[in-house]
Design an enzyme around this catalytic site. Structure first.
Site, PDB file in Angstrom:
ATOM      1  N   GLY A  53      10.365  84.777  51.129  1.00 52.02           N
ATOM      2  CA  GLY A  53      11.358  85.305  50.152  1.00 52.02           C
ATOM      3  C   GLY A  53      12.343  84.490  50.090  1.00 52.02           C
ATOM      4  O   GLY A  53      12.640  83.868  51.083  1.00 52.02           O
ATOM      5  N   ALA A  54      12.710  83.969  48.731  1.00 49.42           N
ATOM      6  CA  ALA A  54      13.623  82.996  47.812  1.00 49.42           C
ATOM      7  C   ALA A  54      15.360  82.954  49.125  1.00 49.42           C
ATOM      8  O   ALA A  54      15.442  82.001  49.938  1.00 49.42           O
ATOM      9  CB  ALA A  54      14.086  82.482  47.742  1.00 49.42           C
ATOM     10  N   GLN A 199       2.362  91.197  49.546  1.00 50.35           N
ATOM     11  CA  GLN A 199       3.921  91.399  50.039  1.00 50.35           C
ATOM     12  C   GLN A 199       3.685  92.823  49.151  1.00 50.35           C
ATOM     13  O   GLN A 199       5.005  93.936  49.620  1.00 50.35           O
ATOM     14  CB  GLN A 199       4.136  90.557  48.903  1.00 50.35           C
ATOM     15  CG  GLN A 199       4.544  89.124  50.090  1.00 50.35           C
ATOM     16  CD  GLN A 199       3.095  88.362  49.649  1.00 50.35           C
ATOM     17  OE1 GLN A 199       2.516  88.389  48.993  1.00 50.35           O
ATOM     18  NE2 GLN A 199       4.562  86.382  49.924  1.00 50.35           N
ATOM     19  N   ASP A 240      11.660  82.496  43.182  1.00 54.73           N
ATOM     20  CA  ASP A 240      11.646  81.379  43.532  1.00 54.73           C
ATOM     21  C   ASP A 240      12.606  81.070  43.431  1.00 54.73           C
ATOM     22  O   ASP A 240      13.629  79.975  43.994  1.00 54.73           O
ATOM     23  CB  ASP A 240      10.039  81.505  43.759  1.00 54.73           C
ATOM     24  CG  ASP A 240       9.833  82.389  45.330  1.00 54.73           C
ATOM     25  OD1 ASP A 240       9.812  83.432  44.064  1.00 54.73           O
ATOM     26  OD2 ASP A 240      10.006  82.471  46.164  1.00 54.73           O
TER      27      ASP A 240
END
Ligand code: MRU
Length: 349
Positions: A53-54, A199, A240
């Site tokens: 996750g960014a 996810q 992202d």
């Protein structure tokens, strides 16, 4: 881990000199933290998807830099610890290519460290903690801004995991869903399972259910058929990297879902802090897209499921053009129908 309020889930926990990361490869079956004591361990955890996750990747990298500063300064307090630190920054930067929050956090730490005379350790730790705290605050603010865009009670759909697990806490897309749910605006949450890492079914479902928010999973290919039913009014995702013209890189399958959404009159909301916006790239065409191993598609749970001899193409992000995006929600405000001028105005403000 003790049962917690869902928005208290922390995937990244700083404990005075070491970093605990919730191993997201094992969720929801096991809730296990791994401990990282140096930058190399953090880089490996990012590369191997322990932390993903960014924003969470950026926060973890900040702490990785802080630990590297301690080690390099201890080895060369009077010498050039800054030069030695470059190897750690490079190692962290090479861990994954698409989420710009990683490079943003490294550059923020580097820029601050350039100004330090004397012992840099406490300053580096404080800055990493600030990156962490700012991310939670941004998510809570974006949650309110995004929820305000949802006018009528409706079903929403999300892709991948852009929740507490993908950030320092509360989440981006799931932050909006949390806030909208609390305001009584969400009748149902649909989540794509998000092949191949799942996810959606492993992480998003786990987060939402721990928060008491019902979730219905669907196969990634079922989105268009769901949207055709008319119940879903918003597709809400994280990102992202967002280019200067508003093109949005996010988990593979987002583009596919965005096209279906536009066709069926479902609006697309992208929720991301400004640390996800890369003004150095004019369009999404320039965003580097991570390609992962073929085996992620050819096998399942360590067992080969594809016909022997079959190959796989496994890009793990795609780019949704700005024209398909109805709103980009950031902590600085909302950009409707994003374009280059509106993105520049947001970032200038
Ligand atoms: O490969 P992942 O799990 O790191 O991909 C994560 C996503 O694509 C998320 O949607 C994105 O990072 C936003 S997280 C707030």
């Amino acid at each position: 881990m003790a049962q917690q309020q869902l928005d208290e889930v922390r995937a990244v926990i700083w404990e005075k000199g070491r970093l605990r990361l919730l191993d997201q490869r094992l969720l929801p079956l096991q809730q296990t933290y791994i401990v990282c004591s140096d930058a190399a361990a953090v880089a490996a955890a990012i590369r191997d998807m322990v932390v993903r996750g960014a924003p969470a990747i950026g926060v973890a990298a900040g702490y990785g830099v802080a630990m590297a500063v301690v080690a390099r300064y201890a080895a060369a307090p009077a010498g050039d610890w800054r030069q030695a630190l470059e190897a750690d920054l490079t190692l962290l930067a090479e861990s994954r290519p698409t989420a710009v929050n990683l490079f943003w956090a490294i550059e923020r730490m580097r820029t601050l460290l350039e100004t330090i005379n004397g012992d840099p350790c406490a300053v580096a730790e404080a800055e990493a903690c600030r990156i962490d705290a700012e991310d939670v605050a941004a998510n809570r603010h974006m949650g309110k801004l995004g929820a305000a865009l949802i006018e009528q009670r409706c079903a929403v759909m999300t892709h991948c995991n852009a929740g507490a697990l993908a950030t320092a806490g509360y989440g981006t897309a799931l932050g909006v869903i949390r806030a909208a749910h609390a305001a009584g605006k969400v009748s149902q949450v649909y989540a794509d399972e998000t092949r191949p890492w799942l996810q959606g079914s492993r992480l998003t479902a786990w987060e939402l259910l721990h928060d008491g928010i019902a979730v219905t999973l669907l196969a990634d290919g079922a989105g268009a058929h769901l949207m055709k039913q008319g119940e879903v009014k918003w597709l809400i995702v994280g990102s992202d990297r967002i280019a200067a013209n508003g093109d949005v890189a996010n988990k593979i399958g987002t583009y596919h879902a965005a096209i279906s959404a536009r066709y069926h009159g479902v609006k697309l909301m992208v929720v991301a802090p400004t640390s996800t916006i890369d003004m150095s790239l004019a369009t999404g065409e320039q965003i580097p897209i991570e390609a992962r191993a073929e085996d992620e598609l050819l096998s399942f749970g360590g067992q080969r499921v594809a016909a022997e001899g079959a190959r796989a193409w496994n890009p793990v992000f795609d780019v949704t053009p700005a024209e398909l995006v109805d709103a980009i929600v950031t902590e600085r405000g909302v950009v409707l129908q994003p374009d280059t001028a509106k993105m520049a105005a947001l970032m200038a403000g």
